[in-house]
Design an enzyme around this catalytic site. Structure first.
Site, PDB file in Angstrom:
ATOM      1  N   GLY A 141      52.861  87.430  49.834  1.00  0.00           N
ATOM      2  CA  GLY A 141      53.001  86.956  48.452  1.00  0.00           C
ATOM      3  C   GLY A 141      52.308  87.888  47.482  1.00  0.00           C
ATOM      4  O   GLY A 141      52.123  89.081  47.755  1.00  0.00           O
ATOM      5  N   SER A 142      51.893  87.322  46.365  1.00  0.00           N
ATOM      6  CA  SER A 142      51.317  88.151  45.296  1.00  0.00           C
ATOM      7  C   SER A 142      49.833  88.448  45.563  1.00  0.00           C
ATOM      8  O   SER A 142      49.162  87.700  46.287  1.00  0.00           O
ATOM      9  CB  SER A 142      51.435  87.398  43.967  1.00  0.00           C
ATOM     10  OG  SER A 142      50.738  86.165  44.069  1.00  0.00           O
TER      11      SER A 142
ATOM     12  N   GLY B  64      46.905  86.183  47.043  1.00  0.00           N
ATOM     13  CA  GLY B  64      46.227  86.822  48.183  1.00  0.00           C
ATOM     14  C   GLY B  64      44.712  86.704  48.072  1.00  0.00           C
ATOM     15  O   GLY B  64      44.012  86.464  49.055  1.00  0.00           O
TER      16      GLY B  64
ATOM     17  N   GLU C  11      50.152  90.619  53.091  1.00  0.00           N
ATOM     18  CA  GLU C  11      51.349  91.419  52.805  1.00  0.00           C
ATOM     19  C   GLU C  11      51.675  91.215  51.335  1.00  0.00           C
ATOM     20  O   GLU C  11      52.304  90.213  50.969  1.00  0.00           O
ATOM     21  CB  GLU C  11      52.519  90.973  53.701  1.00  0.00           C
ATOM     22  CG  GLU C  11      52.305  91.214  55.187  1.00  0.00           C
ATOM     23  CD  GLU C  11      52.396  92.691  55.568  1.00  0.00           C
ATOM     24  OE1 GLU C  11      52.971  93.485  54.796  1.00  0.00           O
ATOM     25  OE2 GLU C  11      51.871  93.051  56.639  1.00  0.00           O
TER      26      GLU C  11
ATOM     27  N   CYS D 234      59.504  93.219  47.566  1.00  0.00           N
ATOM     28  CA  CYS D 234      58.218  93.921  47.491  1.00  0.00           C
ATOM     29  C   CYS D 234      58.392  95.428  47.632  1.00  0.00           C
ATOM     30  O   CYS D 234      57.613  96.199  47.098  1.00  0.00           O
ATOM     31  CB  CYS D 234      57.275  93.407  48.569  1.00  0.00           C
ATOM     32  SG  CYS D 234      57.974  93.523  50.226  1.00  0.00           S
TER      33      CYS D 234
HETATM   34  P1  NAD Z   1      53.262  83.864  45.500  1.00  0.00           P
HETATM   35  O1  NAD Z   1      51.976  84.553  45.738  1.00  0.00           O
HETATM   36  O2  NAD Z   1      53.438  83.149  44.209  1.00  0.00           O
HETATM   37  O3  NAD Z   1      53.545  82.760  46.646  1.00  0.00           O
HETATM   38  C1  NAD Z   1      53.473  83.089  48.016  1.00  0.00           C
HETATM   39  C2  NAD Z   1      53.107  81.850  48.822  1.00  0.00           C
HETATM   40  O4  NAD Z   1      51.825  81.400  48.411  1.00  0.00           O
HETATM   41  C3  NAD Z   1      54.064  80.673  48.652  1.00  0.00           C
HETATM   42  O5  NAD Z   1      54.279  80.070  49.901  1.00  0.00           O
HETATM   43  C4  NAD Z   1      53.295  79.728  47.730  1.00  0.00           C
HETATM   44  O6  NAD Z   1      53.590  78.355  47.963  1.00  0.00           O
HETATM   45  C5  NAD Z   1      51.865  80.014  48.089  1.00  0.00           C
HETATM   46  N1  NAD Z   1      50.950  79.766  46.961  1.00  0.00           N
HETATM   47  C6  NAD Z   1      51.208  79.829  45.646  1.00  0.00           C
HETATM   48  N2  NAD Z   1      50.100  79.547  44.926  1.00  0.00           N
HETATM   49  C7  NAD Z   1      49.112  79.305  45.820  1.00  0.00           C
HETATM   50  C8  NAD Z   1      47.736  78.954  45.699  1.00  0.00           C
HETATM   51  N3  NAD Z   1      47.158  78.766  44.498  1.00  0.00           N
HETATM   52  N4  NAD Z   1      47.029  78.776  46.826  1.00  0.00           N
HETATM   53  C9  NAD Z   1      47.598  78.953  48.034  1.00  0.00           C
HETATM   54  N5  NAD Z   1      48.892  79.275  48.216  1.00  0.00           N
HETATM   55  C10 NAD Z   1      49.649  79.448  47.116  1.00  0.00           C
HETATM   56  O7  NAD Z   1      54.387  84.964  45.705  1.00  0.00           O
HETATM   57  P2  NAD Z   1      55.978  84.849  45.578  1.00  0.00           P
HETATM   58  O8  NAD Z   1      56.355  84.625  44.155  1.00  0.00           O
HETATM   59  O9  NAD Z   1      56.521  83.902  46.594  1.00  0.00           O
HETATM   60  O10 NAD Z   1      56.417  86.302  46.045  1.00  0.00           O
HETATM   61  C11 NAD Z   1      56.363  87.401  45.179  1.00  0.00           C
HETATM   62  C12 NAD Z   1      55.223  88.318  45.506  1.00  0.00           C
HETATM   63  O11 NAD Z   1      55.140  88.544  46.905  1.00  0.00           O
HETATM   64  C13 NAD Z   1      55.423  89.689  44.889  1.00  0.00           C
HETATM   65  O12 NAD Z   1      54.182  90.185  44.441  1.00  0.00           O
HETATM   66  C14 NAD Z   1      55.930  90.518  46.067  1.00  0.00           C
HETATM   67  O13 NAD Z   1      55.708  91.894  45.920  1.00  0.00           O
HETATM   68  C15 NAD Z   1      55.166  89.924  47.204  1.00  0.00           C
HETATM   69  N6  NAD Z   1      55.867  90.125  48.481  1.00  0.00           N
HETATM   70  C16 NAD Z   1      55.304  90.930  49.419  1.00  0.00           C
HETATM   71  C17 NAD Z   1      55.980  91.163  50.613  1.00  0.00           C
HETATM   72  C18 NAD Z   1      55.425  92.061  51.680  1.00  0.00           C
HETATM   73  O14 NAD Z   1      55.941  92.016  52.797  1.00  0.00           O
HETATM   74  N7  NAD Z   1      54.420  92.872  51.416  1.00  0.00           N
HETATM   75  C19 NAD Z   1      57.205  90.546  50.836  1.00  0.00           C
HETATM   76  C20 NAD Z   1      57.719  89.727  49.859  1.00  0.00           C
HETATM   77  C21 NAD Z   1      57.053  89.515  48.672  1.00  0.00           C
END
Ligand code: NAD
Length: 420
Positions: free
Chosen positions: A127-128, A132, A149, A187
């Site tokens: 995720g973001s 993270g 990731e 990503c």
């Molecule tokens: P996000 O960080 O908003 O969400 C990711 C996960 O975290 C989701 O399951 C969400 O429910 C959970 N989450 C959200 N807020 C949270 C909190 N406060 N506490 C705990 N968990 C929480 O990211 P997104 O919008 O789903 O994805 C986009 C981001 O992910 C972009 O920055 C992208 O570059 C990155 N990404 C990275 C990869 C990789 O393999 N490196 C792959 C896909 C996406």
């Protein structure tokens, strides 16, 4: 595409698992003679996988392959922003996998936060960077290891390739790696292009022509243009374009339809470096082209920004390729293509610095969820008297000789000659 990649990864793991699971022999120093040592892989235990929405099956199941092939039990929390895929995973995994070993828990941030309060043996997060940081803080309370990731801005350096064949292929791969990758919501999508000023206008013209060819005169009608995932992200992207200096830099596209969450594949030339589009991860179908005096300046440009998940460079210049590899740091480097590195089982996938840490895919996934336990077995056949107190210079001399592999020194010291 996601399903095919996952099937390939499952088959790769099944074909190699016996070898991955086997213990590896290790060498030991002479003081341990006679003895044997091995590295025995053991599962970490209970792992939590939190995934993002943009490739909701792949980004959930790829880490799960690693987790269960390494013998762990896993809880998977898919993203709430892809509710259909989340419910497919929740509704089907228990039918095909041991329900005691794998559970799917659905929900958003609040469910994630509750899960993070528990003690896990490993947390694998996609995720973001912002979330993270939350994940890593929660894991620190229990000293739980994490893999993050994350994303960021992946640059693509585009050199003026000599042959028209190469140039045409590069243009298609750039557009495929941007607009074709879930409308840039990936990503590893190309975030922006860096090109030399003598080449920018030619490049931009080629990008415009090829974009029109790929997505038609009216891209809103094209089956190949993905929609933005939700209103929040739509407005985030629209706000990037609403900055007057950014809007002025649009050379292709720029239209949108809020009701349909549609944003046209858009090309911009030299938006201001301080604008949000150039400082935040774009994660959408907007492609800035940044003009540099010379292509070599791209190295300093990239180095002065947070470390990317991937650096792309389209070039046939071997000296420049070597400089990109040795002078920049990123999760990976891909020359003359985009996004394709994700499908490889034999190279690790993961970031460094702001783009995350930890790696997976293929054997790297198995290793990610494994603890390599060091096992040393000593025989009672010999026992060196100099290992034990009381200490004296003679024993110290022997140790020094042993660690230097100085066999003459060992012999002389044993015979009572002090070599020093
Ligand atoms: P996000 O960080 O908003 O969400 C990711 C996960 O975290 C989701 O399951 C969400 O429910 C959970 N989450 C959200 N807020 C949270 C909190 N406060 N506490 C705990 N968990 C929480 O990211 P997104 O919008 O789903 O994805 C986009 C981001 O992910 C972009 O920055 C992208 O570059 C990155 N990404 C990275 C990869 C990789 O393999 N490196 C792959 C896909 C996406």
């Amino acid at each position: 595409m996601q399903v095919g990649t996952v099937i390939k990864s499952v088959n790769y793991a099944l074909g190699n698992l016996n070898q991955w699971m086997s213990s590896k022999k290790a060498k030991l120093p002479i003081v341990a003679f006679p003895s044997t040592a091995e590295l025995v892989p053991e599962p970490l235990g209970l792992v939590l996988i939190i995934s993002s929405w943009n490739f909701p099956l792949g980004l959930s199941l790829e880490p799960l392959i690693g987790a269960i092939s390494a013998g762990n039990v896993a809880v998977l929390k898919p993203s709430e922003l892809a509710p259909a895929c989340s419910s497919v995973l929740a509704g089907n995994i228990h039918t095909y996998l041991d329900n005691k070993a794998v559970k799917v828990i659905q929900g958003g941030a609040s469910v994630s936060e509750q899960l993070l309060q528990h003690k896990w043996d490993k947390i694998f997060f996609t995720g973001s960077a912002q979330v993270g940081r939350i994940v890593m803080s929660a894991a620190a309370k229990h000293l739980t290891p994490v893999t993050l990731e994350l994303g960021g801005k992946c640059p693509a350096v585009v050199d003026s390739l000599a042959s028209s064949w190469d140039r045409e292929a590069a243009i298609k791969r750039i557009l495929g790696g941007k607009f074709g990758a879930c409308a840039g919501q990936a990503c590893i999508a190309i975030d922006y292009i860096l090109a030399e000023k003598t080449y920018t206008s030619t490049l931009v013209e080629q990008l415009k022509v090829a974009t029109k060819k790929m997505f038609g005169e009216n891209p809103k009608e094209s089956y190949s243009v993905a929609r933005i995932v939700n209103k929040r992200h739509f407005l985030r992207l629209k706000n990037y374009l609403d900055e007057p200096m950014v809007r002025a830099s649009i050379v292709y596209g720029g239209s949108f339809d809020e009701d349909n969450l549609f944003i046209e594949p858009t090309i911009l030339v030299d938006p201001p470096p301080t604008s949000a589009i150039m400082t935040e991860e774009i994660f959408g179908p907007l492609l800035p082209v940044i003009t540099l005096s010379k292509i070599e300046d791209s190295i300093q440009f990239i180095k002065s920004r947070p470390k990317a998940l991937t650096i792309y460079a389209f070039t046939n210049n071997e000296t420049f390729k070597k400089r990109v590899i040795s002078e920049t740091s990123s999760g990976s480097v891909t020359f003359n293509d985009a996004v394709i590195q994700y499908a490889a089982d034999t190279i690790p996938f993961g970031g460094t610095g702001e783009s995350g840490f930890g790696k997976y895919h293929g054997k790297f996934s198995f290793d990610n969820f494994t603890h390599e336990k060091a096992v040393l077995s000593r025989s009672f056949l010999t026992d060196f008297w100099f290992r034990y107190p009381p200490w004296n210079d003679h024993k110290l001399q022997l140790f020094k000789s042993i660690y230097r592999f100085d066999y003459l020194g060992i012999l002389l010291t044993m015979l009572g000659f002090n070599k020093s």
